[in-house]
Design a protein around this motif. Structure first.
Motif, PDB file in Angstrom:
ATOM      1  N   TYR A  26     -24.450  -6.182 -43.571  1.00  0.00           N
ATOM      2  CA  TYR A  26     -25.490  -7.197 -43.393  1.00  0.00           C
ATOM      3  C   TYR A  26     -24.921  -8.583 -43.127  1.00  0.00           C
ATOM      4  O   TYR A  26     -25.467  -9.343 -42.312  1.00  0.00           O
ATOM      5  CB  TYR A  26     -26.399  -7.219 -44.631  1.00  0.00           C
ATOM      6  CG  TYR A  26     -27.017  -5.885 -44.925  1.00  0.00           C
ATOM      7  CD1 TYR A  26     -26.855  -5.252 -46.156  1.00  0.00           C
ATOM      8  CD2 TYR A  26     -27.759  -5.235 -43.947  1.00  0.00           C
ATOM      9  CE1 TYR A  26     -27.421  -4.014 -46.410  1.00  0.00           C
ATOM     10  CE2 TYR A  26     -28.327  -3.999 -44.187  1.00  0.00           C
ATOM     11  CZ  TYR A  26     -28.149  -3.391 -45.414  1.00  0.00           C
ATOM     12  OH  TYR A  26     -28.715  -2.175 -45.638  1.00  0.00           O
TER      13      TYR A  26
ATOM     14  N   GLU B  65     -35.481  -0.145 -41.032  1.00  0.00           N
ATOM     15  CA  GLU B  65     -34.128   0.201 -40.597  1.00  0.00           C
ATOM     16  C   GLU B  65     -34.161   1.349 -39.588  1.00  0.00           C
ATOM     17  O   GLU B  65     -33.487   1.320 -38.561  1.00  0.00           O
ATOM     18  CB  GLU B  65     -33.279   0.585 -41.811  1.00  0.00           C
ATOM     19  CG  GLU B  65     -32.944  -0.590 -42.713  1.00  0.00           C
ATOM     20  CD  GLU B  65     -32.174  -0.156 -43.941  1.00  0.00           C
ATOM     21  OE1 GLU B  65     -32.017   1.081 -44.130  1.00  0.00           O
ATOM     22  OE2 GLU B  65     -31.728  -1.020 -44.703  1.00  0.00           O
TER      23      GLU B  65
ATOM     24  N   LEU C 288     -26.449  -3.915 -38.771  1.00  0.00           N
ATOM     25  CA  LEU C 288     -27.574  -3.677 -39.676  1.00  0.00           C
ATOM     26  C   LEU C 288     -27.697  -2.195 -39.987  1.00  0.00           C
ATOM     27  O   LEU C 288     -27.857  -1.806 -41.145  1.00  0.00           O
ATOM     28  CB  LEU C 288     -28.860  -4.200 -39.030  1.00  0.00           C
ATOM     29  CG  LEU C 288     -30.176  -3.781 -39.692  1.00  0.00           C
ATOM     30  CD1 LEU C 288     -30.254  -4.290 -41.124  1.00  0.00           C
ATOM     31  CD2 LEU C 288     -31.362  -4.297 -38.889  1.00  0.00           C
TER      32      LEU C 288
ATOM     33  N   VAL D 196     -32.751  -7.845 -41.333  1.00  0.00           N
ATOM     34  CA  VAL D 196     -31.532  -7.863 -42.171  1.00  0.00           C
ATOM     35  C   VAL D 196     -31.871  -8.339 -43.571  1.00  0.00           C
ATOM     36  O   VAL D 196     -31.431  -7.762 -44.570  1.00  0.00           O
ATOM     37  CB  VAL D 196     -30.456  -8.747 -41.521  1.00  0.00           C
ATOM     38  CG1 VAL D 196     -29.223  -8.831 -42.438  1.00  0.00           C
ATOM     39  CG2 VAL D 196     -30.053  -8.193 -40.164  1.00  0.00           C
TER      40      VAL D 196
ATOM     41  N   GLN E 193     -31.384  -6.369 -47.107  1.00  0.00           N
ATOM     42  CA  GLN E 193     -30.634  -6.875 -48.256  1.00  0.00           C
ATOM     43  C   GLN E 193     -31.454  -6.778 -49.537  1.00  0.00           C
ATOM     44  O   GLN E 193     -30.934  -6.423 -50.595  1.00  0.00           O
ATOM     45  CB  GLN E 193     -30.226  -8.326 -48.004  1.00  0.00           C
ATOM     46  CG  GLN E 193     -29.050  -8.489 -47.045  1.00  0.00           C
ATOM     47  CD  GLN E 193     -28.658  -9.943 -46.892  1.00  0.00           C
ATOM     48  OE1 GLN E 193     -29.522 -10.810 -46.754  1.00  0.00           O
ATOM     49  NE2 GLN E 193     -27.370 -10.206 -46.918  1.00  0.00           N
TER      50      GLN E 193
END
Length: 547
Positions: free
Chosen positions: A59, A159, A54, A86, A90
């Motif tokens: 991904y 993240e 990740l 994840v 995306q």
């Protein structure tokens, strides 16, 4: 008080101490119903690898790993939480990506005209409906852009939060707890609604012995997700460390209300109940724990102790036997089994297990004392004395072997030896009932009536109207020539135990010596009428004949 029961209480205390610190049982496993096994280690490595994919933007590779975990366990909260991160990453790709370079040639430069005279005439005004429509469209577009920007920022924060989380786990594993705490706090700042981060912060603070802060973190985790049973469980452990046992019990019960088969929480409930003296409740909780983890040796040991305390000796014997099947050299279970066998009257087996416990740990004073009990029960008094002396030498403040040595030496007429060990016992616990009762008996044999009376009176203060001690005190008063106090003590014995024939006989003799002929005749005639086979009947009749 029965000396074997006193020892099992000590044993129970030893078990609770040895299992404290169970707070870290759950590790990073949301089910937390198994110890860290090879499968769990593989699961944690898979989670870390998925998190690294990740972080690197891989991904699909991350999702493939997480899909495998969720196929094995659809309720894996860690895997689901990482999967959501994840998906969010995306979704942010289109917002964060730069436009591709154009492949068409640049247009030719357009000549810039010279500046023109500024026109002062106003442009035509738009109608009011047109202006309102434009305003609404502009507002909608601004809202859309703001939402996209917020989503993009949140995704970037998530993240970064995952990155801090992974770094924290690595630092915690290497013992760098302060750095791990800082990373987890940063992860929470970036993603404040993630209950996994709050839970792991609590665990790390607990490892750093910052228990009050750990409790706050666990409380945050259960507020964020009340159905996350490891947070309830670890909150219970933290409350236990803080001696808030009622709240700890409530937290463990919340854990099992979320997940009925949550084995470690059932076991902790049993431990709290056992420490409270609710042995029957503890047996029920330990049985529920064993329903979900039948081979857990710690639970089997502890349910055996609880069964012993309820008087279920055969059940305790069976529990300890199950432990020895998997741990055949377990000294603690040898010891506990010896006590159970003593209660069951299996003295030869008790002696065998007591020897195994003492041989396994010859520096353990309690095991050596239990060997003395087993030797004494089997008739080996010399061996019992040797074991008690050994136990006393191993622990200068161990009361029980000194009491038993005093008793055995008194019965053998070895009063100097008895006095040595009973005086040591008196130093350890001056108000102890058995110590003072034995000293009273020892000084009576020495005909030191003043000291005998003093210790019998102390024993009564500790033992609350024990009829045997009252009888011995009355005899000491007779020895000291204080017949009025003797008469009162004998009468107190008969109020407690009306069929105590020795007290009735000696009271009659005392009344005769005091010249209280009617009272003497009444007690002695009652004795002869009620117990015709009493060994002192002829003497009683002779005294009555002389009144």
């Amino acid at each position: 008080m029965d000396k074997r029961k006193l020892i099992i209480l000590i044993a129970a205390g030893a078990v609770l101490l040895t299992v404290s610190g169970i707070i870290f049982y759950s590790c990073r496993n949301t089910s937390a119903s198994k110890a860290l096994t090879a499968a769990e280690s593989k699961r944690q490595n898979t989670l870390r690898l998925a998190a690294s994919y990740l972080e690197a933007g891989e991904y699909m590779r991350a999702l493939d790993l997480l899909d495998g975990l969720l196929i094995d366990n659809p309720e894996d909260a860690d895997a689901m939480a990482l999967q959501r991160l994840v998906f969010a990453a995306q979704r942010s790709i289109s917002l964060d990506a730069e436009p591709e370079p154009a492949s068409t040639p640049e247009p030719a430069p357009v000549p810039v005209p010279a500046p023109a005279q500024v026109q002062r005439t106003a442009a035509p005004r738009a109608s009011e409906p047109d202006r309102e429509a434009e305003r609404r469209a502009a507002d909608a577009e601004a809202a859309r852009i703001a939402l996209e920007l917020a989503n993009a920022a949140a995704t970037r924060d998530q993240e970064q939060a995952v990155s801090h989380y992974n770094q924290a786990l690595q630092k915690r594993d290497s013992g760098r707890l302060d750095e791990a705490i800082a990373d987890l706090k940063e992860a929470i700042r970036l993603d404040p609604r993630n209950y996994i981060y709050s839970h792991e912060l609590g665990r790390t603070l607990f490892a750093a012995r910052r228990y009050a802060e750990a409790l706050e973190a666990f409380q945050t985790a259960v507020r964020q997700n009340p159905n996350f049973e490891p947070a309830w469980y670890n909150m219970g452990g933290t409350l236990g460390i803080l001696n808030r046992n009622d709240e700890a019990l409530a937290a463990y019960r919340s854990a099992v209300s979320v997940k009925g088969d949550y084995f470690p929480a059932h076991r902790e409930i049993g431990r709290i109940l056992l420490a409270r003296g609710d042995a029957r409740g503890a047996v029920d909780s330990f049985n529920r724990a064993l329903q979900y983890s039948p081979g857990d040796l710690a639970t089997l040991r502890e349910i055996g102790v609880a069964q012993f305390q309820t008087g279920s000796y055969a059940a305790a014997e069976a529990s300890f036997q199950r432990v020895l099947q998997d741990a055949p050299r377990d000294a603690q279970t040898y010891y506990n089994m010896a006590l159970v066998k003593l209660e069951l009257g299996k003295t030869d087996e008790a002696l065998l297990f007591a020897k195994q416990a003492a041989d396994s740990n010859p520096s353990n004073a309690v095991y050596m004392y239990t060997l003395g009990l087993a030797c004494e029960a089997s008739g080996g008094v010399d061996a019992a004395i040797a074991a008690y002396i050994n136990a006393a030498s191993l622990d200068a403040n161990y009361l029980r072997p000194r009491i038993n040595l005093g008793s055995l030496y008194i019965s053998r007429g070895m009063l100097t030896e008895a006095q040595r060990y009973l005086n040591e016992a008196l130093r350890i616990e001056s108000s102890n009932f058995e110590v003072n009762n034995n000293l009273g008996a020892m000084y009576a044999k020495m005909e030191n009536w003043v000291s005998s009376i003093m210790h019998y009176e102390r024993a009564l203060t500790a033992g609350t109207n024990n009829p045997v001690v009252r009888l011995n005190l009355a005899r000491a008063y007779v020895g000291a020539g204080d017949l009025l106090k003797a008469e009162n003590s004998y009468q107190a014995v008969l109020r407690l135990t009306p069929d105590n024939w020795d007290a009735m006989f000696e009271l009659g003799k005392t009344c005769a010596s005091l010249g209280k002929k009617d009272e003497a005749r009444r007690f002695l005639s009652e004795l002869v009428r009620s117990n015709a086979s009493y060994p002192g009947r002829q003497e009683a009749e002779r005294i009555m004949a002389g009144l």
